[in-house]
Design a protein around this motif. Structure first.
Motif, PDB file in Angstrom:
ATOM      1  N   ALA A  26       0.861  -1.180   0.000  1.00 20.84           N
ATOM      2  CA  ALA A  26       0.000   0.000   0.000  1.00 20.84           C
ATOM      3  C   ALA A  26       0.895   1.227   0.000  1.00 20.84           C
ATOM      4  N   THR A  27       0.324   2.361  -0.374  1.00 23.86           N
ATOM      5  CA  THR A  27       1.105   3.600  -0.416  1.00 23.86           C
ATOM      6  C   THR A  27       1.156   4.225   0.982  1.00 23.86           C
ATOM      7  N   ILE A  28       1.947   3.590   1.818  1.00 22.55           N
ATOM      8  CA  ILE A  28       2.229   4.062   3.173  1.00 22.55           C
ATOM      9  C   ILE A  28       3.734   4.244   3.275  1.00 22.55           C
ATOM     10  N   GLY A  29       4.168   5.369   3.845  1.00 21.41           N
ATOM     11  CA  GLY A  29       5.599   5.618   3.984  1.00 21.41           C
ATOM     12  C   GLY A  29       5.906   6.261   5.315  1.00 21.41           C
ATOM     13  N   PHE A  30       7.051   6.925   5.395  1.00 21.81           N
ATOM     14  CA  PHE A  30       7.431   7.584   6.645  1.00 21.81           C
ATOM     15  C   PHE A  30       6.465   8.737   6.941  1.00 21.81           C
ATOM     16  N   ASP A  31       6.388   9.119   8.192  1.00 20.67           N
ATOM     17  CA  ASP A  31       5.597  10.278   8.596  1.00 20.67           C
ATOM     18  C   ASP A  31       6.344  11.531   8.143  1.00 20.67           C
ATOM     19  N   PRO A  32       5.767  12.332   7.236  1.00 15.83           N
ATOM     20  CA  PRO A  32       6.505  13.489   6.715  1.00 15.83           C
ATOM     21  C   PRO A  32       6.938  14.479   7.791  1.00 15.83           C
ATOM     22  N   GLU A  33       6.167  14.579   8.881  1.00 13.89           N
ATOM     23  CA  GLU A  33       6.518  15.522   9.944  1.00 13.89           C
ATOM     24  C   GLU A  33       7.735  15.067  10.734  1.00 13.89           C
ATOM     25  N   LYS A  34       8.153  13.821  10.563  1.00 14.60           N
ATOM     26  CA  LYS A  34       9.278  13.294  11.334  1.00 14.60           C
ATOM     27  C   LYS A  34      10.561  13.169  10.515  1.00 14.60           C
ATOM     28  N   VAL A  35      10.542  13.695   9.296  1.00 14.05           N
ATOM     29  CA  VAL A  35      11.731  13.584   8.465  1.00 14.05           C
ATOM     30  C   VAL A  35      12.892  14.395   9.040  1.00 14.05           C
ATOM     31  N   GLU A  36      12.591  15.301   9.972  1.00 19.88           N
ATOM     32  CA  GLU A  36      13.678  16.059  10.595  1.00 19.88           C
ATOM     33  C   GLU A  36      14.620  15.145  11.373  1.00 19.88           C
ATOM     34  N   ASN A  37      14.199  13.906  11.643  1.00 20.46           N
ATOM     35  CA  ASN A  37      15.083  12.943  12.318  1.00 20.46           C
ATOM     36  C   ASN A  37      16.109  12.330  11.368  1.00 20.46           C
ATOM     37  N   ALA A  38      15.886  12.472  10.072  1.00 20.20           N
ATOM     38  CA  ALA A  38      16.779  11.839   9.094  1.00 20.20           C
ATOM     39  C   ALA A  38      18.120  12.565   9.046  1.00 20.20           C
ATOM     40  N   LYS A  39      19.156  11.808   8.774  1.00 16.02           N
ATOM     41  CA  LYS A  39      20.504  12.384   8.609  1.00 16.02           C
ATOM     42  C   LYS A  39      20.870  12.550   7.136  1.00 16.02           C
ATOM     43  N   LEU A  40      20.088  11.900   6.269  1.00 10.83           N
ATOM     44  CA  LEU A  40      20.243  12.064   4.830  1.00 10.83           C
ATOM     45  C   LEU A  40      18.853  12.047   4.219  1.00 10.83           C
ATOM     46  N   ILE A  41      18.582  13.035   3.378  1.00 17.31           N
ATOM     47  CA  ILE A  41      17.314  13.096   2.656  1.00 17.31           C
ATOM     48  C   ILE A  41      17.628  13.072   1.168  1.00 17.31           C
ATOM     49  N   VAL A  42      16.988  12.168   0.456  1.00 16.95           N
ATOM     50  CA  VAL A  42      17.173  12.056  -0.986  1.00 16.95           C
ATOM     51  C   VAL A  42      15.852  12.425  -1.651  1.00 16.95           C
ATOM     52  N   ALA A  43      15.828  13.539  -2.355  1.00 15.83           N
ATOM     53  CA  ALA A  43      14.656  13.942  -3.139  1.00 15.83           C
ATOM     54  C   ALA A  43      14.870  13.410  -4.546  1.00 15.83           C
ATOM     55  N   TRP A  44      14.162  12.355  -4.875  1.00 13.69           N
ATOM     56  CA  TRP A  44      14.396  11.631  -6.131  1.00 13.69           C
ATOM     57  C   TRP A  44      13.205  11.874  -7.057  1.00 13.69           C
ATOM     58  N   GLY A  45      13.419  12.644  -8.119  1.00  8.85           N
ATOM     59  CA  GLY A  45      12.321  13.011  -9.000  1.00  8.85           C
ATOM     60  C   GLY A  45      11.286  13.855  -8.284  1.00  8.85           C
ATOM     61  N   ALA A  46      11.721  14.605  -7.279  1.00  9.83           N
ATOM     62  CA  ALA A  46      10.809  15.371  -6.431  1.00  9.83           C
ATOM     63  C   ALA A  46      11.325  16.797  -6.277  1.00  9.83           C
ATOM     64  N   PHE A  57       6.280  20.390   2.906  1.00  9.13           N
ATOM     65  CA  PHE A  57       7.243  19.401   3.400  1.00  9.13           C
ATOM     66  C   PHE A  57       8.615  20.042   3.612  1.00  9.13           C
ATOM     67  N   TRP A  58       8.857  21.131   2.906  1.00  6.55           N
ATOM     68  CA  TRP A  58      10.184  21.757   2.929  1.00  6.55           C
ATOM     69  C   TRP A  58      10.618  22.210   4.328  1.00  6.55           C
ATOM     70  N   PRO A  59       9.755  22.794   5.178  1.00  8.91           N
ATOM     71  CA  PRO A  59      10.227  23.165   6.517  1.00  8.91           C
ATOM     72  C   PRO A  59      10.762  21.989   7.323  1.00  8.91           C
ATOM     73  N   PHE A  60      10.217  20.799   7.104  1.00 11.10           N
ATOM     74  CA  PHE A  60      10.711  19.622   7.822  1.00 11.10           C
ATOM     75  C   PHE A  60      12.076  19.193   7.278  1.00 11.10           C
ATOM     76  N   VAL A  61      12.275  19.383   5.968  1.00 10.29           N
ATOM     77  CA  VAL A  61      13.598  19.141   5.389  1.00 10.29           C
ATOM     78  C   VAL A  61      14.606  20.137   5.960  1.00 10.29           C
ATOM     79  N   VAL A  77      12.107   6.271  13.186  1.00 14.69           N
ATOM     80  CA  VAL A  77      11.086   7.289  12.970  1.00 14.69           C
ATOM     81  C   VAL A  77      11.661   8.354  12.026  1.00 14.69           C
ATOM     82  N   GLY A  78      10.976   8.567  10.904  1.00 13.77           N
ATOM     83  CA  GLY A  78      11.465   9.530   9.915  1.00 13.77           C
ATOM     84  C   GLY A  78      12.335   8.911   8.843  1.00 13.77           C
ATOM     85  N   GLY A  79      12.635   7.631   8.948  1.00 11.39           N
ATOM     86  CA  GLY A  79      13.423   6.949   7.930  1.00 11.39           C
ATOM     87  C   GLY A  79      12.540   6.138   7.010  1.00 11.39           C
ATOM     88  N   GLY A  80      13.076   5.800   5.844  1.00 14.02           N
ATOM     89  CA  GLY A  80      12.335   4.970   4.894  1.00 14.02           C
ATOM     90  C   GLY A  80      12.139   5.671   3.581  1.00 14.02           C
TER      91      GLY A  80
END
Length: 692
Positions: free
Chosen positions: A153-173, A182-186, A323-326
């Motif tokens: 199903a189209t379920i992924g990470f919680d967008p509000e928790k992406v601030e926990n990530a140490k690497l963010i890959v915007a792929w075709g986005a 979403f940008w403030p969380f990035v 949390v925030g990964g995936g």
């Protein structure tokens, strides 16, 4: 005395923002972002900031119209609602009597993404008539199918928790233009030290803000993802415990990945081996990482499998533990929506054919049996947004084709209509909305009365059903009843949420934990309950059970024969101030986009063609051509040209937009459109604009 209302943006954007609207004496006078909504955070995108100009535009259609000139001229005269509905009903009855009901074709997409006005009574109405079904796959279906093949199903990470990530890959986005909330969380993650990598053939606004921009050739993302996987397996960068507990099919996936060395992928993608190796190591050694993919990369021949391959990556490295990964493509699968309860596919007659909206040009050509003799368009502008524009316009111009359009403005498609119906804006109707970019359910209630004689989709389909003499009670259900049917209110994620609460609060977060890592302990919504690198479901459907890289049909590397004639890959991603063809005739946004279409071309490619910055150029292939002003810049990688879209064709020099060169071929999964799988050439245009 002013009153304040909350409305929910229904446009085709992942942010589904909540806005506050001040109303004085029945007129909306101010709009802004809701400061109480955790995802909207008090601001609106550049487009919706100007929304009241749209609502009260002098160009808005406020009354029913009928054609008063030739098809395509856009000349109309005002008529009554009764005459408009009677004309549509009479033509539908005539077509059914002469050619059968499947000669009627509805055409719609997500110009309005609310659950009621995107798809409910409309589907029931056309099913009752026995009209042809429309396969609505023009935007996201390839990516959806690829993602669901792995995740269920189209379920992924919680967008509000992406601030926990140490690497963010915007792929075709292009987050800043197409997912700005979403940008403030990035940015929050970046302030904590996270790095942002953007993978995109074009240096978008988001790529300009990145720590590293990687520009592969269009349609080759799957090869790049497999090469990353190759390095992960080769260098022991996988999470073996997570793989063994929570995935199936790793051996087959590994075998395929080991065939995609960085050297092989470098040839396919147009990247260097060094870039691929560095990207793979950075991803493989940084936990947690978050991959934000969007629909840009699913618009090529292999778009579905590209998403499928990329979607395997987080489980290989164990990012779902955090949390925030995936990965995130869409959050829409998190909502327990009951789409079938709204659309009632059980009402479709056995044997009814389905026509793909991407191939509208083919559907409207003579020779189809039974022929399409009546077209009803709503929530879409196919004359501007459908590929192979010349074929579409040729079909719309048929004198034997009756066309009705329900719209806000005189779009390109309206110009070809026989009957035009005035539509409501979000300020003027009721709806219920899920999001594909966050986790908040919302209800929209009118802030003002409809302007002029405007009516909503649901109103019109009830009235058309009455004019057609239909009596099935399911065609006349109220907006309130439809909202109740839209979701499974007993689902655990909707615990404590109901229509009355939504009416009071406007928007409520789904009942998921504040610190949500949805697949930390497996529990994937797949048949196996695990992340499926190997899918028995796909195998049973006659497709490859493992992800498979599918090359672009029209790539400079994958199709060298065609590339000899048309050597440049062409993509047409959204302009910052447009949303598909919505907003793109609003004067303020046209000015902000430079007043006319532009084509970004790399200096090397421009020099080889004698093209200078600011010059009018012709972009062409066997399907057609369009004119644009050259923007000579290394924002486009060598061998790729970029025409930000979607301009209304009638507002373009020469009367054609970027879709004059795109084609009707479909994706590997999901039967989606291949807008970014296009080869062209570009030449100076020193003469007069070609005739529209």
């Amino acid at each position: 005395m002013a009153t304040t209302h909350k409305i929910v943006c229904p446009h085709d954007c992942p942010d589904t923002c909540v806005a506050t609207v001040e109303v004085e004496n029945g007129r909306a006078v101010k709009i802004g972002g809701d400061p109480d909504h955790p995802f909207t955070q008090g601001f609106l995108c550049a487009k919706v900031n100007q929304y009241l100009d749209r609502v009260y535009s002098k160009d808005r259609i406020l009354h029913p119209l009928k054609r008063a000139g030739k098809k395509g001229e856009g000349k109309f005269e005002q008529i009554s609602w009764d005459e408009a509905l009677e004309t549509i009903a009479a033509n539908f009855k005539r077509v059914i009597a002469e050619y059968g009901p499947q000669s009627i074709l509805p055409y719609s997409y997500a110009g309005n993404s609310g659950m009621i006005h995107y798809g409910s009574l409309d589907r029931r109405f056309f099913a009752t008539l026995g009209a042809s079904e429309l396969e609505r796959t023009i935007c996201a279906s390839a990516g959806f199918e690829g993602y669901k093949a792995v995740m269920g199903a189209t379920i992924g990470f919680d967008p509000e928790k992406v601030e926990n990530a140490k690497l963010i890959v915007a792929w075709g986005a292009n987050i800043i233009s197409s997912n700005v909330h979403f940008w403030p969380f990035v940015e929050a993650a970046k302030r904590k030290g996270a790095r942002l990598i953007v993978i995109d053939p074009y240096r978008s606004k988001t790529a300009e803000k990145a720590d590293w921009h990687i520009a592969p050739l269009p349609g080759t993302d799957g090869a790049l993802a497999y090469a990353i996987m190759n390095v992960l397996f080769r260098d022991g960068l996988t999470d073996e415990e997570y793989i063994s507990k929570y995935t199936v099919g790793v051996e087959g996936l590994k075998e395929r990945a080991l065939g995609w060395t960085p050297q092989k992928a470098a040839v396919e993608t147009g990247l260097t081996v060094e870039i691929i190796e560095k990207l793979a190591r950075e991803y493989g050694t940084t936990r947690p990482s978050a991959i934000r993919i969007n629909y840009g990369l699913n618009r090529a021949a292999g778009g579905g499998n590209a998403v499928r391959i990329i979607t395997c990556l987080p489980a290989l490295v164990g990012d779902w533990r955090h949390v925030g990964g995936g990965i995130q493509l869409s959050s829409s699968g998190t909502y327990p929506a009951q789409v079938a309860a709204l659309t009632r596919p059980d009402m479709i007659r056995p044997g009814t054919r389905t026509l793909n909206m991407t191939a509208l040009g083919d559907a409207l050509r003579p020779g189809l049996e039974p022929p399409v003799k009546a077209l009803y368009v709503y929530n879409s502008n196919p004359a501007a947004i459908a590929p192979d524009q010349n074929a579409v316009r040729s079909g719309l111009g048929r004198e034997d084709l009756f066309v009705a359009v329900h719209e806000l403005f005189k779009t390109d498609t309206v110009d070809w209509a026989d009957i035009v119906l005035p539509a409501t804006t979000v300020l003027e109707h009721t709806d219920i909305l899920k999001s594909y970019g966050h986790l908040y359910l919302a209800i929209n209630q009118p802030a003002i009365a409809p302007l002029g004689e405007c009516r909503s989709n649901a109103q019109v389909f009830r009235q058309l059903a009455e004019k057609m003499g239909l009596t099935d009670a399911r065609l006349f259900e109220s907006d309130e009843a439809l909202m109740e049917q839209a979701f499974n209110w007993s689902h655990p994620r909707l615990q404590g949420i109901n229509i009355e609460r939504l009416k009071r609060e406007t928007t409520v977060r789904l009942n998921v934990p504040a610190e949500w890592a949805p697949f930390a302990h497996g529990n994937f919504p797949t048949a196996s309950g695990k992340c499926e690198f190997y899918s028995e479901t796909e195998k049973a459907a006659g497709r490859d059970p493992l992800p498979n890289y599918v090359r672009p049909r029209e790539g400079p590397v994958s199709n060298p024969k065609l590339a000899k004639t048309y050597p440049l890959a062409f993509i047409s991603p959204p302009a910052h101030h447009f949303l598909n063809s919505t907003f793109s005739a609003q004067p303020v946004f046209m000015r902000r986009e430079g007043g006319e279409p532009a084509l970004t071309i790399h200096p090397d490619d421009a020099r080889a063609r004698g093209i200078v910055d600011g010059q009018m150029v012709r972009t062409f292939n066997d399907r057609g051509e369009f004119l644009a002003k050259a923007h000579v810049s290394d924002g486009a990688r060598p061998g790729v040209v970029v025409g930000l879209s979607v301009w209304w064709a009638k507002l373009c020099p020469g009367g054609r937009n970027a879709n004059a060169v795109t084609g009707q071929a479909l994706t590997d999964l999901g039967n989606g459109a291949t807008f970014y799988d296009v080869l062209v050439d570009v030449a100076r245009h020193d003469g007069a604009a070609p005739s529209a």
